[in-house]
Design a protein around this motif. Sequence first.
Motif, mmCIF file in Angstrom:
data_model
loop_
_atom_site.group_PDB
_atom_site.id
_atom_site.type_symbol
_atom_site.label_atom_id
_atom_site.label_comp_id
_atom_site.label_asym_id
_atom_site.label_seq_id
_atom_site.Cartn_x
_atom_site.Cartn_y
_atom_site.Cartn_z
ATOM 1 N N THR A 255 0.829 -1.210 0.000
ATOM 2 C CA THR A 255 0.000 0.000 0.000
ATOM 3 C C THR A 255 0.864 1.261 0.000
ATOM 4 O O THR A 255 0.350 2.364 -0.179
ATOM 5 C CB THR A 255 -0.932 0.047 1.236
ATOM 6 N N ASP A 256 2.160 1.093 0.201
ATOM 7 C CA ASP A 256 3.058 2.248 0.212
ATOM 8 C C ASP A 256 3.336 2.700 -1.221
ATOM 9 O O ASP A 256 3.500 1.879 -2.127
ATOM 10 C CB ASP A 256 4.377 1.854 0.890
ATOM 11 N N ALA A 257 3.389 4.018 -1.381
ATOM 12 C CA ALA A 257 3.610 4.564 -2.734
ATOM 13 C C ALA A 257 4.992 4.216 -3.272
ATOM 14 O O ALA A 257 5.250 4.386 -4.466
ATOM 15 C CB ALA A 257 3.457 6.079 -2.692
ATOM 16 N N GLY A 258 5.874 3.720 -2.405
ATOM 17 C CA GLY A 258 7.243 3.454 -2.849
ATOM 18 C C GLY A 258 7.489 2.015 -3.254
ATOM 19 O O GLY A 258 8.627 1.658 -3.553
ATOM 20 N N THR A 259 6.469 1.160 -3.237
ATOM 21 C CA THR A 259 6.741 -0.243 -3.622
ATOM 22 C C THR A 259 6.153 -0.550 -5.006
ATOM 23 O O THR A 259 6.650 -0.024 -5.994
ATOM 24 C CB THR A 259 6.214 -1.223 -2.548
ATOM 25 N N ILE A 260 5.078 -1.331 -5.068
ATOM 26 C CA ILE A 260 4.625 -1.780 -6.401
ATOM 27 C C ILE A 260 4.145 -0.621 -7.277
ATOM 28 O O ILE A 260 4.163 -0.721 -8.493
ATOM 29 C CB ILE A 260 3.529 -2.882 -6.311
ATOM 30 N N ALA A 261 3.735 0.475 -6.656
ATOM 31 C CA ALA A 261 3.270 1.639 -7.437
ATOM 32 C C ALA A 261 4.389 2.210 -8.297
ATOM 33 O O ALA A 261 4.147 2.881 -9.289
ATOM 34 C CB ALA A 261 2.743 2.719 -6.503
ATOM 35 N N GLN A 262 5.628 1.940 -7.912
ATOM 36 C CA GLN A 262 6.783 2.471 -8.641
ATOM 37 C C GLN A 262 7.255 1.547 -9.754
ATOM 38 O O GLN A 262 8.165 1.892 -10.484
ATOM 39 C CB GLN A 262 7.960 2.627 -7.668
ATOM 40 N N LEU A 263 6.655 0.369 -9.813
ATOM 41 C CA LEU A 263 7.272 -0.671 -10.648
ATOM 42 C C LEU A 263 6.372 -1.129 -11.787
ATOM 43 O O LEU A 263 5.141 -1.018 -11.717
ATOM 44 C CB LEU A 263 7.607 -1.884 -9.767
ATOM 45 N N GLN A 264 7.037 -1.665 -12.814
ATOM 46 C CA GLN A 264 6.297 -2.300 -13.890
ATOM 47 C C GLN A 264 5.744 -3.623 -13.379
ATOM 48 O O GLN A 264 6.353 -4.253 -12.508
ATOM 49 C CB GLN A 264 7.237 -2.576 -15.056
ATOM 50 N N GLU A 265 4.659 -4.064 -13.964
ATOM 51 C CA GLU A 265 4.054 -5.321 -13.536
ATOM 52 C C GLU A 265 5.036 -6.490 -13.746
ATOM 53 O O GLU A 265 5.064 -7.433 -12.962
ATOM 54 C CB GLU A 265 2.784 -5.542 -14.359
ATOM 55 N N LEU B 448 7.227 10.094 5.155
ATOM 56 C CA LEU B 448 8.327 10.568 4.318
ATOM 57 C C LEU B 448 8.477 9.753 3.041
ATOM 58 O O LEU B 448 9.067 10.234 2.070
ATOM 59 C CB LEU B 448 9.645 10.509 5.091
ATOM 60 N N GLY B 449 7.956 8.518 3.054
ATOM 61 C CA GLY B 449 8.069 7.666 1.875
ATOM 62 C C GLY B 449 7.505 8.360 0.644
ATOM 63 O O GLY B 449 7.981 8.162 -0.471
ATOM 64 N N ASN B 450 6.504 9.184 0.867
ATOM 65 C CA ASN B 450 5.876 9.891 -0.261
ATOM 66 C C ASN B 450 6.789 10.960 -0.851
ATOM 67 O O ASN B 450 6.620 11.347 -2.002
ATOM 68 C CB ASN B 450 4.564 10.533 0.182
ATOM 69 N N TYR B 451 7.716 11.469 -0.052
ATOM 70 C CA TYR B 451 8.656 12.471 -0.589
ATOM 71 C C TYR B 451 9.744 11.796 -1.420
ATOM 72 O O TYR B 451 10.442 12.447 -2.174
ATOM 73 C CB TYR B 451 9.363 13.235 0.539
ATOM 74 N N GLY B 452 9.889 10.488 -1.196
ATOM 75 C CA GLY B 452 11.002 9.789 -1.830
ATOM 76 C C GLY B 452 10.775 9.449 -3.284
ATOM 77 O O GLY B 452 11.663 8.928 -3.942
ATOM 78 N N VAL B 453 9.591 9.709 -3.805
ATOM 79 C CA VAL B 453 9.314 9.332 -5.196
ATOM 80 C C VAL B 453 9.221 10.580 -6.086
ATOM 81 O O VAL B 453 9.147 11.713 -5.608
ATOM 82 C CB VAL B 453 8.029 8.473 -5.297
ATOM 83 N N MET B 454 9.214 10.310 -7.393
ATOM 84 C CA MET B 454 9.443 11.377 -8.357
ATOM 85 C C MET B 454 8.397 12.501 -8.325
ATOM 86 O O MET B 454 8.725 13.669 -8.547
ATOM 87 C CB MET B 454 9.516 10.758 -9.757
ATOM 88 N N SER B 455 7.179 12.145 -8.076
ATOM 89 C CA SER B 455 6.125 13.167 -8.118
ATOM 90 C C SER B 455 6.446 14.320 -7.157
ATOM 91 O O SER B 455 6.367 15.498 -7.521
ATOM 92 C CB SER B 455 4.785 12.530 -7.743
ATOM 93 N N ALA B 456 6.815 13.961 -5.928
ATOM 94 C CA ALA B 456 7.127 14.989 -4.937
ATOM 95 C C ALA B 456 8.438 15.684 -5.263
ATOM 96 O O ALA B 456 8.571 16.900 -5.089
ATOM 97 C CB ALA B 456 7.210 14.354 -3.556
ATOM 98 N N LYS B 457 9.400 14.908 -5.747
ATOM 99 C CA LYS B 457 10.727 15.497 -6.013
ATOM 100 C C LYS B 457 10.647 16.535 -7.120
ATOM 101 O O LYS B 457 11.314 17.577 -7.050
ATOM 102 C CB LYS B 457 11.730 14.400 -6.368
#
Lengths: 321, 663
Positions: A255-265, B448-457
């Motif tokens: 559910t974190d924006a930094g895991t699967i949301a960042q990746l290709q399937e 903070l995880g949300n700041y670590g991705v491109m949209s926020a950066k």
Amino acid sequence: MTWLKLVEGYMPMQMISELALSVLIFCLVNWTLKRAGMGISSFWAAIGIWAFIVTYLTYRIYPPIPFSVRAIYGTVSACGLFMWVSGSQGAWEEFKRPIFNVMDGISGFHKAIRVVALILIPLGLGGFAFKSFLPSFEEPIELRTVHPAPPATTKVHGKTFVLQTSANPFRVNKEGKYDQAFSNERIVEQSMGRLMKDVNDPNFNPWDPNAEGYTKYVREGGEIFYQNCHFCHGDNLNGRGLWAYAFNPIPANFTDAGTIAQLQETFVFWRVSKGGIGLPGEGFPWASVMPPWEQHLTVDEIWKVVMFEYWHTGYYPRTWD
Amino acid sequence: MGRLNDGQARKKFLAVAGLFAMGAMLVLPIFAALPAALAGGGGGSAGGPPPEVLAAQKAAAAAAAASGEGVEGEKVEVGRDVYYKTEGPVVGAPAPKTADTSEFYPRYNFESRVLLWVANQQHLYYGSFVLAVPIFCMCVEFAGMVSKDKAMAKKYDQLAYDFIKISLTAYSLTAILGGILIFTFLTLYPSFFGYLSSIFRPVMHIYALMFVAESGVLYIYYYGWDKMREGVMKWIHLSMCVVLNVIGTVLMFLANSWIAFMMSPAGVDEQGRYLGNIWHVLHTALWNPLNVHRILGNMAFGGGVVAAYAAYRFLSAKTDEERAHYDWMGYIAMSLGVAFLIPLPFAGYWLMREVYAYRQQMGITLMGGLLAWLFIIQATMIGILFLTTNYYLWQALGRMSGGERFQKYIKYFVFILVVGLLVFITPHTIVMTPAELKAMGGQQHPVLGNYGVMSAKNGGINAIIMTTIASFIWYQRGNKMPAVSWSSFGNIFLITFFVVAHVNNIWVACYGYFIPANVRIGLSIPQVAGTLSCLFIGTTINLMMLKGAKEIGPIQYGKIAPRSQYALIMLATAFTWMMGLMGYIRSSVRLFWHVNEIMRDNSPWAYTHTIGFAANVISFNVLFFWISIMFVFWLGTLGMKKAPVAVKEPVQAIPSAQPAGGS
């Protein structure tokens, strides 16, 4: 601080807003006090603001922010405050005045502070040096590569998949054709509390017996997930499964924006298929105990479970079109 | 212009003829290479196979004829281009398959890779400097020629001369370092360099010829300064600088093609055999993004180094005149450098986009995987550059009457800059102890995880750039009060414009979390558009408002706090360090390949260094460069005949000296 909650979904902006509001209120109060002839000097104002920021980051934000990030934030804040207090010659003179007053010992009070400072500063530095030489029993820091670069191709059950071009064969419309837009329309709305768009519509509710195409495959993926994956990744896919805390690090939170949301399937497909043991050299220190699921699931089952993960979290897999 | 006497006319004719001859000489190698290149290579002039391969082909054909295969033996083998997917005749040898032996990797009792790294980086630093400085020189000389103020014109001319004088000594060092680099390649990596030069043979020859041409133009340009001072000769002199810069840029593009080939090879088949099309080898997937990124980076770097030189001279100045001159020089160099720094992140974004498009895993290795932490360091350096620029401009407001009007708002700018930077440098992969990891409950922090991705950066860096543009607008206004009838409307419009751009930037940064990733990538367009609009529309309107503006007081060059000069030195050091870092990242992303997916690196050093080790080598390179450039600066002072030109009249803010948008 329990009376003012960090609202899920809005936490990043909430943190910035709270910091901005606090600094703004402080500036307003100081401005009012200055007009009344009782303002705080920029030296103490800068120290106060910096101490507030560090305290806020340490105690307000939960779960606790790791020290490395707090150190970065503290340093940047200190640099910003330095830029403020030395932005103009007048401000710089004002900032330096209390320091020079103490160094010059312009009054008895200042002389006393100077004596205290001359004792405390070497003691503090000595204490810091002493502490740094003490043996530490903490586990060392690990700079872990969370998303190691995938290989160009991966072979699962004898079939080679090109990760850049492969597509999930179950992301199809009612006619059975690959349709990313069709599946995107049927995804749950994460910002609305992870709700299905229409529970009574078989086009949107995978658990409706009449569901077909993409929605039906999501249900099948869900069944596989709850039979195999939820013990670690949690029934809400947030990495808080029953066994999660037996592992270090705990399983990935989808559910974190930094895991699967960042990746290709296809990246997720590769990771699920090969598990922790199939991590490349770059994935040092290979801190993952996920089994290579290709030994337990078919290719189709892996694709379906991947699709379910995206559906349930409300994220869209990264694409390059 | 008065009538010319015969002697002058003859001299001018000879000068013009000489310039044309120089131009013809410059394009000669290109014309010489064209027929063979158009014919698809072959022979020694267009990347054909090396003599040993030709000999082997001949021998094979002869053997085939002898064995009775006859005409069948003459069939040309066809290969498939790894990138363009076109077919072409195999005319090159395959990439060597190396092993960890002294035959392929002769070595000292030291890591060969680090020796090559240092040699390469030093050559690059000096190369960048000598490519950037003539471009500044051209701008400054032109500003002097079009200036109606005689004193200012003279001052600009002197500045341009100072620039090129510094560059001249550095030019010799660049050539020496280039020689050291080639010797290092030949002695430590002979197989790899042999392969690369077999592919790029004609390009390397053109490169060498261009270098000769550049030297010729540079020396005529420098030594002809006094002789070509007036009238049409001055224009010819300036034209020579244009030619000099064209050659310099082409040189850089050619050198870029080698590294672009190593990262994203094309024009060869899977075995690395050259397929006869030199354009394919040059025009690889990453060549043009690298060209754009490097030219902007070089300019920013060159500006930083010259600004640091000026700062050093300012701090060691004995008289007010000297202080005023070097303060002004520092300001001009910094402005030029920052004018190229502002578009640099956009060029970097394009480069990364092309990297991802070329190889997804390469992009992930860079920005999400193995090298991700180096990008956090890079983000920190970018932040330092922008913050330092803002700081310098705020200090510079102090040297003009009226500048204090703006200084009380500094704290608000500081807040935006700090928040933007905090978001921009928040790491996606956080460094933490296992205990912290457990306490956090996962690898990503929920806030903070949300700041670590491109949209926020993207939001963070755009906020920083927009604030920097606003600081420049402040500076332009420093000692002036708009006198146009629509000044109130203009002020309201400008404030509204910047507020709307910031709101748009923040809104888009937040909205990016609620839409698919492929749509999110497109969101950077409105963000960048907002920032560029602030840059171009904001500065244009501001300049229009300042037409005929009432001057509150003069700009008092030399009357600036020493802190500002330390800021310039810091700016230059940050540029140098960042350049070293980015070069390391770009090179490291090939991991264990000399030429990506074509020629494997089998030396004992085919691993990625730890961040600490890499940072130490980068710091060593930075230190070495600054020590050697100080020597160059010192040499420059030895030949100094005259004191800087003192300007009695009050110095105006010169529009042509303003950064992008101002000229």
